[in-house]
Design a protein around this motif. Structure first.
Motif, PDB file in Angstrom:
ATOM      1  N   ARG A 244       0.777  -1.152  -0.077  1.00  0.00           N
ATOM      2  CA  ARG A 244      -0.031   0.198  -0.098  1.00  0.00           C
ATOM      3  C   ARG A 244       0.888   1.234   0.029  1.00  0.00           C
ATOM      4  O   ARG A 244       1.979   1.126   0.315  1.00  0.00           O
ATOM      5  N   SER A 245       0.372   2.476  -0.425  1.00  0.00           N
ATOM      6  CA  SER A 245       1.109   3.830  -0.251  1.00  0.00           C
ATOM      7  C   SER A 245       1.359   3.939   1.367  1.00  0.00           C
ATOM      8  O   SER A 245       0.759   3.742   2.063  1.00  0.00           O
ATOM      9  N   ILE A 246       2.475   4.896   1.258  1.00  0.00           N
ATOM     10  CA  ILE A 246       3.043   5.104   2.389  1.00  0.00           C
ATOM     11  C   ILE A 246       2.055   5.910   3.236  1.00  0.00           C
ATOM     12  O   ILE A 246       2.228   6.122   4.586  1.00  0.00           O
ATOM     13  N   GLU A 247       1.318   6.850   2.674  1.00  0.00           N
ATOM     14  CA  GLU A 247       0.168   7.728   3.264  1.00  0.00           C
ATOM     15  C   GLU A 247      -0.574   6.995   4.168  1.00  0.00           C
ATOM     16  O   GLU A 247      -1.222   7.765   5.012  1.00  0.00           O
ATOM     17  N   LYS A 248      -0.733   5.660   3.922  1.00  0.00           N
ATOM     18  CA  LYS A 248      -1.784   4.977   4.744  1.00  0.00           C
ATOM     19  C   LYS A 248      -1.083   4.861   6.202  1.00  0.00           C
ATOM     20  O   LYS A 248      -1.890   4.625   7.115  1.00  0.00           O
ATOM     21  N   ILE A 249       0.102   4.934   6.470  1.00  0.00           N
ATOM     22  CA  ILE A 249       0.789   4.574   7.751  1.00  0.00           C
ATOM     23  C   ILE A 249       1.614   5.764   8.171  1.00  0.00           C
ATOM     24  O   ILE A 249       1.958   5.661   9.408  1.00  0.00           O
ATOM     25  N   MET A 250       1.433   6.584   7.545  1.00  0.00           N
ATOM     26  CA  MET A 250       2.608   7.938   7.940  1.00  0.00           C
ATOM     27  C   MET A 250       1.939   8.588   9.335  1.00  0.00           C
ATOM     28  O   MET A 250       0.495   8.544   9.176  1.00  0.00           O
ATOM     29  N   ASP A 251       2.535   9.337   9.944  1.00  0.00           N
ATOM     30  CA  ASP A 251       2.008  10.376  10.881  1.00  0.00           C
ATOM     31  C   ASP A 251       1.920  11.637  10.344  1.00  0.00           C
ATOM     32  O   ASP A 251       2.578  12.319   9.945  1.00  0.00           O
ATOM     33  N   ASP A 252       0.511  11.796   9.929  1.00  0.00           N
ATOM     34  CA  ASP A 252       0.217  13.213   9.200  1.00  0.00           C
ATOM     35  C   ASP A 252      -0.088  14.378  10.346  1.00  0.00           C
ATOM     36  O   ASP A 252      -0.374  15.476  10.283  1.00  0.00           O
ATOM     37  N   ASP A 253       0.319  14.110  11.667  1.00  0.00           N
ATOM     38  CA  ASP A 253       0.242  15.094  12.666  1.00  0.00           C
ATOM     39  C   ASP A 253       1.601  15.144  13.467  1.00  0.00           C
ATOM     40  O   ASP A 253       1.734  15.646  14.747  1.00  0.00           O
ATOM     41  N   ALA A 254       2.496  14.799  12.443  1.00  0.00           N
ATOM     42  CA  ALA A 254       3.919  15.145  13.257  1.00  0.00           C
ATOM     43  C   ALA A 254       4.610  16.451  13.461  1.00  0.00           C
ATOM     44  O   ALA A 254       3.770  17.462  12.865  1.00  0.00           O
ATOM     45  N   LEU A 255       5.487  16.644  14.430  1.00  0.00           N
ATOM     46  CA  LEU A 255       5.928  17.938  14.648  1.00  0.00           C
ATOM     47  C   LEU A 255       6.838  18.677  13.727  1.00  0.00           C
ATOM     48  O   LEU A 255       7.711  17.933  13.338  1.00  0.00           O
ATOM     49  N   ILE A 256       6.215  19.762  13.014  1.00  0.00           N
ATOM     50  CA  ILE A 256       6.640  20.686  11.776  1.00  0.00           C
ATOM     51  C   ILE A 256       7.124  21.819  12.656  1.00  0.00           C
ATOM     52  O   ILE A 256       6.124  22.434  12.769  1.00  0.00           O
ATOM     53  N   VAL A 257       8.412  22.218  12.449  1.00  0.00           N
ATOM     54  CA  VAL A 257       8.510  23.482  13.004  1.00  0.00           C
ATOM     55  C   VAL A 257       9.315  24.622  12.038  1.00  0.00           C
ATOM     56  O   VAL A 257      10.006  23.876  11.170  1.00  0.00           O
ATOM     57  N   ASP A 258       9.214  25.736  11.910  1.00  0.00           N
ATOM     58  CA  ASP A 258       9.921  26.555  11.028  1.00  0.00           C
ATOM     59  C   ASP A 258      11.511  26.695  11.982  1.00  0.00           C
ATOM     60  O   ASP A 258      11.674  26.643  12.716  1.00  0.00           O
ATOM     61  N   ALA A 259      12.337  26.854  10.648  1.00  0.00           N
ATOM     62  CA  ALA A 259      13.752  26.908  11.149  1.00  0.00           C
ATOM     63  C   ALA A 259      14.087  27.927  11.925  1.00  0.00           C
ATOM     64  O   ALA A 259      15.087  27.993  12.841  1.00  0.00           O
ATOM     65  N   GLY A 260      13.300  29.242  12.114  1.00  0.00           N
ATOM     66  CA  GLY A 260      13.558  30.272  12.707  1.00  0.00           C
ATOM     67  C   GLY A 260      13.150  30.091  14.311  1.00  0.00           C
ATOM     68  O   GLY A 260      13.411  30.960  15.236  1.00  0.00           O
ATOM     69  N   LEU A 261      12.546  28.934  14.639  1.00  0.00           N
ATOM     70  CA  LEU A 261      11.972  28.888  15.899  1.00  0.00           C
ATOM     71  C   LEU A 261      12.970  28.521  16.989  1.00  0.00           C
ATOM     72  O   LEU A 261      13.996  27.593  16.552  1.00  0.00           O
ATOM     73  N   PRO A 262      13.196  29.240  18.056  1.00  0.00           N
ATOM     74  CA  PRO A 262      14.128  28.844  18.856  1.00  0.00           C
ATOM     75  C   PRO A 262      14.205  27.189  19.587  1.00  0.00           C
ATOM     76  O   PRO A 262      13.225  26.743  19.685  1.00  0.00           O
ATOM     77  N   VAL A 263      15.465  26.879  19.657  1.00  0.00           N
ATOM     78  CA  VAL A 263      15.679  25.558  20.086  1.00  0.00           C
ATOM     79  C   VAL A 263      14.903  25.134  21.431  1.00  0.00           C
ATOM     80  O   VAL A 263      14.222  24.143  21.409  1.00  0.00           O
ATOM     81  N   GLU A 264      14.945  26.170  22.286  1.00  0.00           N
ATOM     82  CA  GLU A 264      14.173  25.854  23.650  1.00  0.00           C
ATOM     83  C   GLU A 264      12.847  25.668  23.475  1.00  0.00           C
ATOM     84  O   GLU A 264      12.229  24.810  24.029  1.00  0.00           O
ATOM     85  N   GLN A 265      12.430  26.400  22.540  1.00  0.00           N
ATOM     86  CA  GLN A 265      10.580  26.296  22.263  1.00  0.00           C
ATOM     87  C   GLN A 265      10.585  24.989  21.345  1.00  0.00           C
ATOM     88  O   GLN A 265       9.628  24.363  21.822  1.00  0.00           O
ATOM     89  N   VAL A 266      11.109  24.684  20.710  1.00  0.00           N
ATOM     90  CA  VAL A 266      10.902  23.339  20.123  1.00  0.00           C
ATOM     91  C   VAL A 266      10.904  22.210  20.800  1.00  0.00           C
ATOM     92  O   VAL A 266      10.232  21.114  20.939  1.00  0.00           O
TER      93      VAL A 266
END
Length: 498
Positions: A244-266
Motif C-alpha cells: 500500500r502507499s506510505i500515506e496509509k501509515i504515515m504520521d500526518d500530525d508530526a511535529l513540523i517547525v519553522d527553521a527560525g523557531l528557538p531551539v528551547e521552544q522546539v
C-alpha cells in the motif's frame, strides 16, 4: 526476562506491566550512556540478570529503560528502586569508569546518567499507560538534570583554572538559538510511494531512523523506522500494508517547525508530545519547504551545551548572563528583523565609591544596580526582555518595550531612591573623578544610553557598541542620573536628557 518490546508503550508491554504492578506499583529506571561501549553493555546485562523484579526492558539509542515490579512482601517501592539504582551505578562505575576531559581541566566527568521514578495504580481513572508515561517523563527529567549538573561542575572547575587569563570584552560562541542550525538531511518519499520501498530503505540504511513524506517539497507526514517495524510485525502487518502507499501509515500530525523557531521552544513542543512520539525526529521547514530534521538527542545535547555555556560565562557577582550570551542574544534579535531597544547602564564615580567605602561595599552597590534593572524590567518591560552583565558596573538591557523611555525613568528613580542607603552615616557632598579632581556631587549616579533600532536598517553589533559609547559619553557629561536617547543608524536624531 527476555522480552524486549518494539516500542516503549506497545500493547504487550502495557499488558505485562498492568499484570504485575497491582502489588504496589512500578519502578522506572533510565540510564543514559553518551558512549555505548562493550563494557557498559556487559555491565547492564549483568545487572539485569540480578534483578528479580525486572518485568520489562527497552533500549532507544543511548537510553536504556528498565521497569521493576514490587512483590506483596517486598519493602517499599521507592526503597527497592533506590537499591537497584545504587547497584546499577556501582556496576557501571566499575566496568565503565569515569573519563578525563582535558579540554576542561583535570576533572573526572561521570560517563553515564541515571534517573528513576515510581508509578502506582491510580484511583482517579488514569490508565496504566498514562501512569507509566508520567513516570518515564519524571525519570528522564532526572537524567537530563544530572547531565547538566555534571557539565556545569566541569565548566566551573575549568573556569577556576583560567581565572587569571585575560578576558575579552565580547566572548563569542559560534551557535544560534534557531532550530534551523540543527537541521540534518533526512530521506524523503512521495505520499504515493509504497510501504515496501520505505521499509527496504530502512533495512539498507541501519543508521536512518525516519523518513519525511513530501508533496511538492512540503512535508506532509513522517514515518519512523521503529513504528513501521512495530506495525509490520503484527499478525497481519505485512499482507495489509506492504504494497500500500506510505500515506496509509504515515504520521500526518508530526511535529513540523519553522527553521527560525528557538531551539528551547522546539524542545518544549517535542517533550510535550505523547510518549509514543517522544523520540520521533522534528521536521524543520524554511519558507514552507523541507529543510531537514533534528533528532531529540541533538536538541537536548544542544540545550545542555547552551546551559553549560551560559553557566560558564555568567557573571559570578550577579549571576546575570555574561558577554557570550549577550552577543548571542543581540545577534538573534538583529537576525529576527524585529525592532528592539538597547539600554546600556553604568555608574558614575564608582571608582570613588570603591576607594572610599571599600570593594565589598562596591560589590553590594553593583548587586543593587542589578536588582534595580531586573525589577524594573520585570514589572514594566516585556516578558522576553533580556538583562546582561558586561562586567564591573556595566550592564545591558535588550527590550521589546514600545516605550523604552519609561524603563529608563523608572530605573533612575529606583536607583536614586535607594543608593543613599549604601553610604551609611557618611554625608557626601563631593566626589573625586578618575583624575582625582574634586567634583561637587552627592555620590554615585546612574547613566543610561538608550539606543533604538527600527528593525529595517542594517546594523551590526559593532555599530551598536560604537553608538552606545557615543551616547554614554554624553550621559556622563550631565549632572546627576540621566539617560540619553539615540538611533543606532542615525546618532544625530532624537537625543535628549531626562
Amino acid at each position: 526476562m527476555d522480552e524486549v518490546g518494539y516500542g516503549l508503550l506497545d500493547r504487550t508491554m502495557i499488558q505485562r506491566i498492568t499484570e504485575n504492578w497491582h502489588q504496589g506499583g512500578l519502578g522506572v529506571i533510565i540510564v543514559h550512556l553518551p558512549e555505548v561501549g562493550a563494557s557498559a553493555l556487559e555491565a547492564l546485562q549483568a545487572w539485569s540478570a540480578d534483578q528479580q523484579r525486572l518485568v520489562w526492558r527497552y533500549r532507544m539509542e543511548s537510553d536504556f529503560f528498565f521497569f521493576l515490579k514490587r512483590e506483596k512482601n517486598d519493602e517499599r517501592l521507592d526503597k527497592l528502586v533506590d537499591k537497584s539504582v545504587e547497584s546499577l551505578r556501582s556496576r557501571l562505575s566499575q566496568m565503565h569508569p569515569a573519563v578525563l576531559t582535558p579540554s576542561r581541566g583535570a576533572r573526572k566527568k561521570q560517563s553515564f546518567a541515571i534517573g528513576s521514578a515510581v508509578a502506582f495504580p491510580s484511583g482517579t481513572g488514569r490508565s496504566a499507560e498514562a501512569m507509566v508515561y508520567y513516570a518515564i517523563r519524571d525519570a528522564l527529567t532526572v537524567v537530563m538534570r544530572s547531565q547538566l549538573r555534571e557539565e556545569s561542575a566541569a565548566q566551573a572547575e575549568f573556569n577556576s583554572m583560567r581565572a587569571n587569563e585575560p578576558q575579552k570584552e565580547w566572548d563569542s560562541w559560534d551557535s544560534t538559538y534557531a532550530i534551523g542550525g540543527l537541521a540534518k538531511p533526512i530521506p524523503t518519499f512521495y505520499s504515493t510511494s509504497r510501504v515496501s520501498e520505505v521499509a527496504k530503505m530502512f533495512e539498507s540504511n541501519q543508521h536512518v531512523q525516519g523518513a519525511v513524506i513530501v508533496n511538492q517539497g512540503r512535508p506532509v507526514g513522517l514515518v519512523m523506522k521503529e513504528n513501521m517495524n512495530q506495525l509490520l510485525a503484527g499478525q497481519f502487518g505485512l499482507p495489509l500494508y506492504w504494497s500500500r502507499s506510505i500515506e496509509k501509515i504515515m504520521d500526518d500530525d508530526a511535529l513540523i517547525v519553522d527553521a527560525g523557531l528557538p531551539v528551547e521552544q522546539v524542545a518544549q513542543l517535542a517533550m510535550g508530545r505523547d510518549i509514543s512520539r517522544l523520540y520521533d525526529v522534528v521536521t524543520i521547514t524554511q519558507n514552507g519547504k523541507l529543510l531537514g530534521a533534528a533528532s531529540i538527542r541533538s536538541i537536548l545535547e544542544f540545550i545542555t551545551n547552551l546551559r553549560t555555556e551560559e553557566a560558564r560565562t555568567a557573571n559570578p557577582l550577579t549571576g546575570l548572563p555574561g558577554n557570550a550570551s549577550i552577543q548571542r542574544e543581540m545577534k538573534r534579535r538583529i537576525e529576527s528583523g524585529k525592532p528592539f531597544s538597547i539600554i546600556y547602564a553604568d555608574l558614575d564615580y564608582f571608582k570613588w565609591f570603591n576607594d572610599f567605602f571599600g570593594f565589598s561595599h562596591g560589590d553590594e552597590l553593583i548587586r543593587f544596580l542589578s536588582s534595580v534593572l531586573q525589577d524594573v524590567t520585570h514589572h514594566a518591560g516585556e516578558r522576553v526582555d533580556f538583562i546582561g552583565h558586561i562586567g564591573g558596573d556595566d550592564f545591558i538591557v535588550l527590550s521589546d518595550e514600545v516605550e523604552p523611555e519609561k524603563l529608563c525613568k523608572q530605573m533612575i528613580a529606583r536607583f536614586d531612591g535607594g543608593v543613599r542607603s549604601y553610604y551609611g552615616n557618611a554625608q557626601v557632598s563631593a566626589v573625586k573623578d578618575r583624575s582625582g579632581n574634586l567634583i561637587e556631587q552627592e555620590g554615585v549616579t546612574l547613566s543610561l544610553s538608550l539606543l533604538l533600532w527600527d528593525g529595517v536598517h542594517p546594523i551590526t553589533i559593532a555599530a551598536i557598541s560604537q553608538s552606545a559609547a557615543h551616547l554614554k559619553k554624553k550621559a556622563k557629561s550631565m549632572n546627576g542620573s540621566a539617560y540619553v536617547i539615540g538611533d543606532v543608524v542615525q546618532m544625530g536624531l532624537g537625543e535628549e536628557r531626562s
